[in-house]
Design an enzyme around this catalytic site. Structure first.
Site, PDB file in Angstrom:
ATOM      1  N   LYS A 106      -4.495  -3.424  33.039  1.00 31.88           N
ATOM      2  CA  LYS A 106      -5.765  -3.396  32.313  1.00 31.88           C
ATOM      3  C   LYS A 106      -5.587  -4.255  31.060  1.00 31.88           C
ATOM      4  O   LYS A 106      -4.753  -3.961  30.203  1.00 31.88           O
ATOM      5  CB  LYS A 106      -6.141  -1.963  31.940  1.00 31.88           C
ATOM      6  CG  LYS A 106      -6.747  -1.176  33.093  1.00 31.88           C
ATOM      7  CD  LYS A 106      -7.254   0.175  32.614  1.00 31.88           C
ATOM      8  CE  LYS A 106      -8.069   0.867  33.714  1.00 31.88           C
ATOM      9  NZ  LYS A 106      -7.308   1.053  34.954  1.00 31.88           N
ATOM     10  N   ASP A 140      -6.949  -5.411  36.622  1.00 30.82           N
ATOM     11  CA  ASP A 140      -8.001  -4.428  36.856  1.00 30.82           C
ATOM     12  C   ASP A 140      -9.312  -4.828  36.185  1.00 30.82           C
ATOM     13  O   ASP A 140      -9.323  -5.561  35.189  1.00 30.82           O
ATOM     14  CB  ASP A 140      -7.588  -3.065  36.294  1.00 30.82           C
ATOM     15  CG  ASP A 140      -6.788  -2.241  37.300  1.00 30.82           C
ATOM     16  OD1 ASP A 140      -6.921  -2.492  38.499  1.00 30.82           O
ATOM     17  OD2 ASP A 140      -6.049  -1.347  36.863  1.00 30.82           O
ATOM     18  N   GLN A 169     -16.237  -5.217  40.924  1.00 29.66           N
ATOM     19  CA  GLN A 169     -16.895  -3.933  41.114  1.00 29.66           C
ATOM     20  C   GLN A 169     -18.280  -4.153  41.733  1.00 29.66           C
ATOM     21  O   GLN A 169     -19.139  -4.789  41.119  1.00 29.66           O
ATOM     22  CB  GLN A 169     -17.009  -3.205  39.779  1.00 29.66           C
ATOM     23  CG  GLN A 169     -15.645  -2.965  39.142  1.00 29.66           C
ATOM     24  CD  GLN A 169     -15.743  -2.314  37.774  1.00 29.66           C
ATOM     25  OE1 GLN A 169     -15.503  -1.125  37.635  1.00 29.66           O
ATOM     26  NE2 GLN A 169     -16.084  -3.081  36.758  1.00 29.66           N
ATOM     27  N   ARG A 190      -9.604  -7.426  44.874  1.00 34.13           N
ATOM     28  CA  ARG A 190      -9.754  -6.001  45.179  1.00 34.13           C
ATOM     29  C   ARG A 190     -11.208  -5.632  44.910  1.00 34.13           C
ATOM     30  O   ARG A 190     -11.676  -5.690  43.778  1.00 34.13           O
ATOM     31  CB  ARG A 190      -8.832  -5.152  44.301  1.00 34.13           C
ATOM     32  CG  ARG A 190      -8.989  -3.636  44.537  1.00 34.13           C
ATOM     33  CD  ARG A 190      -8.323  -2.832  43.424  1.00 34.13           C
ATOM     34  NE  ARG A 190      -6.901  -3.095  43.356  1.00 34.13           N
ATOM     35  CZ  ARG A 190      -6.157  -2.870  42.274  1.00 34.13           C
ATOM     36  NH1 ARG A 190      -6.712  -2.410  41.171  1.00 34.13           N
ATOM     37  NH2 ARG A 190      -4.858  -3.115  42.292  1.00 34.13           N
ATOM     38  N   LYS A 193     -16.126   0.022  44.317  1.00 30.99           N
ATOM     39  CA  LYS A 193     -17.529   0.295  43.999  1.00 30.99           C
ATOM     40  C   LYS A 193     -17.761   0.289  42.494  1.00 30.99           C
ATOM     41  O   LYS A 193     -18.787  -0.198  42.024  1.00 30.99           O
ATOM     42  CB  LYS A 193     -17.961   1.626  44.611  1.00 30.99           C
ATOM     43  CG  LYS A 193     -18.148   1.543  46.119  1.00 30.99           C
ATOM     44  CD  LYS A 193     -18.741   2.812  46.697  1.00 30.99           C
ATOM     45  CE  LYS A 193     -19.002   2.657  48.189  1.00 30.99           C
ATOM     46  NZ  LYS A 193     -19.578   3.892  48.782  1.00 30.99           N
ATOM     47  N   GLY A 194     -16.831   0.818  41.709  1.00 29.44           N
ATOM     48  CA  GLY A 194     -16.973   0.851  40.261  1.00 29.44           C
ATOM     49  C   GLY A 194     -16.958   2.270  39.733  1.00 29.44           C
ATOM     50  O   GLY A 194     -17.452   3.188  40.380  1.00 29.44           O
ATOM     51  N   ALA A 195     -16.386   2.448  38.538  1.00 23.73           N
ATOM     52  CA  ALA A 195     -16.185   3.808  38.027  1.00 23.73           C
ATOM     53  C   ALA A 195     -16.538   3.971  36.559  1.00 23.73           C
ATOM     54  O   ALA A 195     -16.056   4.904  35.915  1.00 23.73           O
ATOM     55  CB  ALA A 195     -14.730   4.226  38.259  1.00 23.73           C
ATOM     56  N   HIS A 233     -12.633   4.691  49.852  1.00 28.23           N
ATOM     57  CA  HIS A 233     -12.326   5.837  50.699  1.00 28.23           C
ATOM     58  C   HIS A 233     -13.494   6.146  51.639  1.00 28.23           C
ATOM     59  O   HIS A 233     -13.422   7.090  52.420  1.00 28.23           O
ATOM     60  CB  HIS A 233     -12.046   7.074  49.835  1.00 28.23           C
ATOM     61  CG  HIS A 233     -11.019   6.841  48.772  1.00 28.23           C
ATOM     62  ND1 HIS A 233     -11.349   6.550  47.472  1.00 28.23           N
ATOM     63  CD2 HIS A 233      -9.668   6.834  48.834  1.00 28.23           C
ATOM     64  CE1 HIS A 233     -10.242   6.372  46.772  1.00 28.23           C
ATOM     65  NE2 HIS A 233      -9.215   6.537  47.572  1.00 28.23           N
ATOM     66  N   ARG A 294     -12.514   9.949  35.068  1.00 27.50           N
ATOM     67  CA  ARG A 294     -13.254   9.117  36.027  1.00 27.50           C
ATOM     68  C   ARG A 294     -13.081   9.631  37.449  1.00 27.50           C
ATOM     69  O   ARG A 294     -13.987   9.536  38.269  1.00 27.50           O
ATOM     70  CB  ARG A 294     -12.824   7.655  35.909  1.00 27.50           C
ATOM     71  CG  ARG A 294     -13.348   6.991  34.631  1.00 27.50           C
ATOM     72  CD  ARG A 294     -13.191   5.492  34.665  1.00 27.50           C
ATOM     73  NE  ARG A 294     -11.810   5.070  34.570  1.00 27.50           N
ATOM     74  CZ  ARG A 294     -11.149   4.884  33.434  1.00 27.50           C
ATOM     75  NH1 ARG A 294     -11.755   5.132  32.268  1.00 27.50           N
ATOM     76  NH2 ARG A 294      -9.908   4.477  33.426  1.00 27.50           N
ATOM     77  N   ARG A 295     -11.914  10.216  37.752  1.00 22.61           N
ATOM     78  CA  ARG A 295     -11.736  10.807  39.080  1.00 22.61           C
ATOM     79  C   ARG A 295     -12.611  12.051  39.240  1.00 22.61           C
ATOM     80  O   ARG A 295     -13.162  12.297  40.306  1.00 22.61           O
ATOM     81  CB  ARG A 295     -10.273  11.179  39.320  1.00 22.61           C
ATOM     82  CG  ARG A 295      -9.277  10.023  39.263  1.00 22.61           C
ATOM     83  CD  ARG A 295      -9.428   8.983  40.348  1.00 22.61           C
ATOM     84  NE  ARG A 295     -10.527   8.061  40.184  1.00 22.61           N
ATOM     85  CZ  ARG A 295     -10.534   7.036  39.350  1.00 22.61           C
ATOM     86  NH1 ARG A 295      -9.497   6.797  38.566  1.00 22.61           N
ATOM     87  NH2 ARG A 295     -11.580   6.240  39.287  1.00 22.61           N
TER      88      ARG A 295
END
Length: 314
Positions: A106, A140, A169, A190, A193-195, A233, A294-295
């Protein structure tokens, strides 16, 4: 499948990810530990390496992220670089011919918010060490305000490190065009979708809109000349990746799937058994709070698991 935009608490959780007060509270709660351990491979380098070795033994690849972001202190940025250099040195003894080892950076953790050139030079140091050790590097993505700066640094670094990867993203409205621009020879993109919590002016808001954008972007990458990295996923995206890759004449060596540490382990193993390249994003470090929140924001099931652990502790 439940997606990140189906969680009604997502905006609040993403705002909480940047709250120092809530960070202090959550990081002190013992009940947090069980869920953090599910998503984060420990706080130390040895713990991360243990997780990496287990994944490599299972036939999976890895991308390791030393957690940290939004650094405003030069000394902290330098410490982050040293942590990556130490990790890469450990990886040098695990060199393989399959590019199984990667580190994810990052740029905000390398000083991007202090000075762009500081982040560039810190990233260059890591890229030099990684190239010598036979380790891939991917930069990232963070919130949309950093995208132009991040991609400009990636373009500059790719002059000397043409295999440098970057993250795009799909929920950003600009990403389909970015995919078209960046899918040239030896590129590694990579696609996720984005977070982050983004305004509607720059990002799609509905789950279906984001999925449709992902599919458009994925097709651009599969039809390009680079190496697509399918970070999802979502069964729909996994199935589409197989279809688009076949239509583009790609073998299993010409793209890979990527999933997060601790999520859909059985699906990861299924894809490996089907001779697909699967890379697991392995985060570690003491600064796990923002990643953890974020998870939680991505799936209500994660939040419910956390809530149940709190109740059981009480």
């Amino acid at each position: 499948m439940t997606t990140l935009l189906n969680n009604p608490l997502r905006p609040a959780l993403l705002a909480a990810a940047r709250s120092p007060k809530l960070q202090a509270t959550v990081t002190r709660m013992r009940a947090t530990r069980a869920l953090v351990d599910r998503f984060v491979a420990g706080e130390s380098e040895p713990a991360a390496v243990t997780a990496v070795d287990a994944l490599l033994a299972s036939g999976r690849f890895v991308s390791v992220d030393y957690l940290g972001e939004d650094t405003t202190d030069r000394a902290q940025a330098s410490a982050t670089v040293e942590s990556y250099l130490s990790l890469i040195e450990r990886f040098s003894s695990r060199r393989s011919n399959t590019n199984a080892l990667e580190v994810s950076l990052k740029l905000s953790a390398l000083g991007q918010g202090i000075d762009r050139d500081l982040a560039l030079e810190n990233a260059r140091r890591i890229c030099l060490a990684a190239a010598a050790a036979g380790v891939w590097v991917t930069v990232d993505a963070e919130d949309h305000t950093t995208t132009d700066s991040t991609l400009s640094i990636v373009r500059e670094l790719r002059v000397d490190f043409p295999d440098l990867g970057t993250v795009l993203q799909a929920y950003l409205r600009r990403t389909e065009a970015d995919c078209a621009e960046l899918s040239g020879p030896r590129s590694r993109i990579r696609l996720c979708k984005g977070a982050y919590n983004e305004p509607s002016s720059v990002a799609f808001q509905g789950a279906r809109e984001v999925s449709d954008s992902y599919l458009r972007c994925l097709q651009v990458l599969m039809n390009g000349r680079g190496y697509p990295m399918v970070a999802s996923h979502d069964p729909e995206m996994i199935e589409a990746a197989e279809k688009f890759a076949s239509a583009a004449g790609r073998s299993s060596e010409d793209f890979e799937f990527q999933m997060l540490y601790g999520i859909r382990d059985q699906e990861q193993r299924r894809l490996v058994d089907a001779d697909r390249h699967v890379r697991v994003y392995v985060p570690y470090g003491e600064q796990w709070y923002g990643y953890f929140m974020r998870r939680l924001a991505e799936r209500p099931a994660n939040l419910m698991f956390f809530a149940r652990s709190l109740v059981s502790r009480k």
